[in-house]
Scaffold this motif. Structure first.
Motif, mmCIF file in Angstrom:
data_model
loop_
_atom_site.group_PDB
_atom_site.id
_atom_site.type_symbol
_atom_site.label_atom_id
_atom_site.label_comp_id
_atom_site.label_asym_id
_atom_site.label_seq_id
_atom_site.Cartn_x
_atom_site.Cartn_y
_atom_site.Cartn_z
ATOM 1 N N PRO A 129 0.823 -1.216 0.000
ATOM 2 C CA PRO A 129 0.000 0.000 0.000
ATOM 3 C C PRO A 129 0.856 1.264 0.000
ATOM 4 O O PRO A 129 1.860 1.348 0.722
ATOM 5 N N THR A 130 0.466 2.218 -0.814
ATOM 6 C CA THR A 130 1.146 3.513 -0.849
ATOM 7 C C THR A 130 0.301 4.594 -0.174
ATOM 8 O O THR A 130 0.831 5.564 0.328
ATOM 9 N N HIS A 131 -0.994 4.436 -0.191
ATOM 10 C CA HIS A 131 -1.864 5.348 0.549
ATOM 11 C C HIS A 131 -3.279 4.789 0.587
ATOM 12 O O HIS A 131 -3.614 3.868 -0.165
ATOM 13 N N HIS A 132 -4.086 5.333 1.499
ATOM 14 C CA HIS A 132 -5.503 5.018 1.572
ATOM 15 C C HIS A 132 -6.278 6.268 1.148
ATOM 16 O O HIS A 132 -5.975 7.376 1.598
ATOM 17 N N GLU A 133 -7.241 6.072 0.299
ATOM 18 C CA GLU A 133 -8.012 7.217 -0.168
ATOM 19 C C GLU A 133 -8.899 7.753 0.949
ATOM 20 O O GLU A 133 -9.499 6.980 1.711
ATOM 21 N N SER A 134 -8.973 9.082 1.071
ATOM 22 C CA SER A 134 -9.825 9.711 2.075
ATOM 23 C C SER A 134 -11.295 9.464 1.754
ATOM 24 O O SER A 134 -11.697 9.454 0.591
ATOM 25 N N LEU A 135 -12.063 9.254 2.807
ATOM 26 C CA LEU A 135 -13.502 9.060 2.656
ATOM 27 C C LEU A 135 -14.260 10.282 3.162
ATOM 28 O O LEU A 135 -13.816 10.966 4.080
ATOM 29 N N LYS A 136 -15.411 10.534 2.555
ATOM 30 C CA LYS A 136 -16.305 11.595 3.008
ATOM 31 C C LYS A 136 -17.722 11.042 3.095
ATOM 32 O O LYS A 136 -18.031 9.998 2.520
ATOM 33 N N LYS A 137 -18.563 11.742 3.837
ATOM 34 C CA LYS A 137 -19.968 11.368 3.935
ATOM 35 C C LYS A 137 -20.835 12.497 3.387
ATOM 36 O O LYS A 137 -20.612 13.675 3.703
ATOM 37 N N LEU A 138 -21.823 12.122 2.590
ATOM 38 C CA LEU A 138 -22.803 13.066 2.059
ATOM 39 C C LEU A 138 -24.136 12.814 2.745
ATOM 40 O O LEU A 138 -24.583 11.664 2.865
ATOM 41 N N ILE A 139 -24.762 13.900 3.215
ATOM 42 C CA ILE A 139 -26.121 13.847 3.759
ATOM 43 C C ILE A 139 -26.975 14.805 2.947
ATOM 44 O O ILE A 139 -26.621 15.979 2.777
ATOM 45 N N VAL A 140 -28.093 14.305 2.405
ATOM 46 C CA VAL A 140 -28.963 15.149 1.589
ATOM 47 C C VAL A 140 -30.417 14.880 1.958
ATOM 48 O O VAL A 140 -30.790 13.758 2.298
ATOM 49 N N PHE A 141 -31.235 15.938 1.893
ATOM 50 C CA PHE A 141 -32.645 15.863 2.270
ATOM 51 C C PHE A 141 -33.486 15.909 0.994
ATOM 52 O O PHE A 141 -33.357 16.837 0.182
ATOM 53 N N VAL A 142 -34.356 14.894 0.830
ATOM 54 C CA VAL A 142 -35.055 14.678 -0.440
ATOM 55 C C VAL A 142 -36.538 14.443 -0.188
ATOM 56 O O VAL A 142 -36.902 13.730 0.765
ATOM 57 N N GLU A 233 -15.814 15.117 6.344
ATOM 58 C CA GLU A 233 -14.651 14.245 6.209
ATOM 59 C C GLU A 233 -14.730 13.162 7.278
ATOM 60 O O GLU A 233 -15.116 13.429 8.411
ATOM 61 N N LEU A 234 -14.346 11.945 6.906
ATOM 62 C CA LEU A 234 -14.387 10.826 7.837
ATOM 63 C C LEU A 234 -12.989 10.458 8.309
ATOM 64 O O LEU A 234 -12.014 10.590 7.567
ATOM 65 N N ALA A 235 -12.910 9.967 9.542
ATOM 66 C CA ALA A 235 -11.607 9.625 10.117
ATOM 67 C C ALA A 235 -11.090 8.285 9.604
ATOM 68 O O ALA A 235 -9.889 8.088 9.451
ATOM 69 N N GLN A 236 -12.003 7.342 9.331
ATOM 70 C CA GLN A 236 -11.537 6.019 8.917
ATOM 71 C C GLN A 236 -10.973 6.063 7.496
ATOM 72 O O GLN A 236 -11.457 6.806 6.654
ATOM 73 N N PRO A 237 -9.934 5.268 7.226
ATOM 74 C CA PRO A 237 -9.327 5.267 5.898
ATOM 75 C C PRO A 237 -10.197 4.545 4.884
ATOM 76 O O PRO A 237 -10.969 3.650 5.230
#
Length: 371
Positions: A129-142, A233-237
């Motif tokens: 492994p060279t890196h882990h991609e950053s994860l994000k969370k989206l919350i949307v109201f529909v 932004e999420l803390a987990q990789p």
């Protein structure tokens, strides 16, 4: 009909982002300009004078190579010497050269995955492994009547991937309130009046690199003029990205039989082999190009054999003492990237109904011969 050269490179970089390359790698545009329309692209492992003549004869205006032709700093461009003459020929015929090197190695579905597929490995993981991609969370109201469409659009754009599962979301119901102001054209409600609407909150995760694509897909599917959404932004990789792959053969075989399998699968004239030929082989590590630095990674992950090129004498001795077998099909085994990348770009051409030809080089750039 033609297409802009930069468009083809954008397709390539969507597949193998430059951010995946190892530090200091000489990737990207190396010769010429991308500010032009093109009709033909030539895919090659190496840029040699013979490949340049092939590009000229076939009318290619862009060469995409795996190995950068300008890897070490140039001290001069002398046209009375082979490299300078080659560069001059490229410039004279307005042929741009773009290199996709370790970013193509690391990319999911890229060179190292093509190698693993050729060797028919199962349960494949990243070797180094060279890196882990950053994860994000989206919350949307529909609103309820558009929930399914928005969830589908998010999943199709790449959101909601968790392991081998896709389109993963979480929903909660609630009441949204708003008052449309002057000049608005609300999907629900009346100007100047407070509205209460039953809505669904959709939550999903996504790789940070896909943020723009996912947000645009969500906005396109959403009925509101002004969409309420949050991104965290999420803390987990996220998913690991890196060099090499490791996996399992469908059926155990000895080292001699496995070396024959490698030779046939990668279409090479010979393999150098380190280790007793009757050694049982089941767990296989593979890394395109020069893999001398990754012997310890293969040992740490429990590989029975490492398939890689350019193995040094002392690296071979160390591997032998450590009980790791090696199969060296040569650096030129990376030639499989020609057909691999040709397929990727032709799929993009079909998807976008573009008028550009993707051509696989037919020139053999292997400098070695067997006598």
């Amino acid at each position: 009909m033609t297409i802009h050269a930069q468009t083809v490179i954008q397709w390539l970089e969507q597949f193998a982002p430059k951010s995946l390359a190892v530090e200091g790698d000489k990737i990207g545009l190396q010769i010429g300009s991308l500010q032009k329309e093109i009709s033909k692209v030539l895919i090659t492992l190496d840029v040699t004078p013979e490949v340049v003549e092939e590009a000229i004869s076939k009318g290619a205006e862009l060469i995409i190579a795996h190995h950068p032709p300008v890897y070490r700093p140039l001290t001069h461009v002398r046209t009375d010497l082979p490299q300078g003459e080659m560069i001059a020929r490229l410039l004279k015929h307005d042929i741009a050269v773009y290199a996709a090197h370790t970013n193509l190695d690391v990319a999911e579905g890229g060179l190292n995955d093509w190698l693993a597929q050729r060797l028919e490995l199962a349960d494949v993981e990243v070797l180094a492994p060279t890196h882990h991609e950053s994860l994000k969370k989206l919350i949307v109201f529909v609103p309820h009547d558009h929930e399914a469409a928005v969830r589908q659009a998010l999943g199709n754009a790449g959101a909601g991937h968790i392991g081998n599962y896709s389109h993963c979301t979480f929903r909660t119901e609630g009441i949204g309130t708003f008052k449309p102001g002057e000049g608005t054209n609300p999907y629900i409600g009346t100007q100047g009046e407070i509205e209460q609407v039953k809505e669904v909150k959709i939550e999903t995760v996504f790789p940070a690199s896909l943020e723009n694509k996912i947000v645009q897909a969500m906005l396109k599917a959403h009925p509101y003029e002004e969409v309420a959404y949050d991104i965290y932004e999420l803390a987990q990789p996220g998913k690991a990205r890196g060099l090499g792959r490791i996996g399992y053969l469908k059926q155990e075989m000895n080292l001699r039989a496995f070396a024959e399998k490698v030779k046939k699968a990668l279409d090479v004239p010979f393999c150098r082999v380190v280790g007793p030929l009757d050694t049982p082989i089941k767990k296989v590590a593979v890394l395109g190009g020069d893999g001398n630095k990754y012997v310890q990674h293969a040992l740490f992950k429990g590989a029975d054999v490492l398939v890689t090129g350019d193995v040094y004498f002392h690296t071979a001795q160390d591997a032998l003492l450590s009980g790791l077998s090696l199969v060296d099909p040569g650096h030129h085994a990376e030639k499989i990237m020609i057909k691999g990348l040709e397929h990727v770009l032709r799929e993009k051409v079909r998807e976008h109904k573009a008028e550009v030809q993707i051509i696989a080089s037919e020139v053999n750039t292997d400098p070695f011969q067997l006598i």
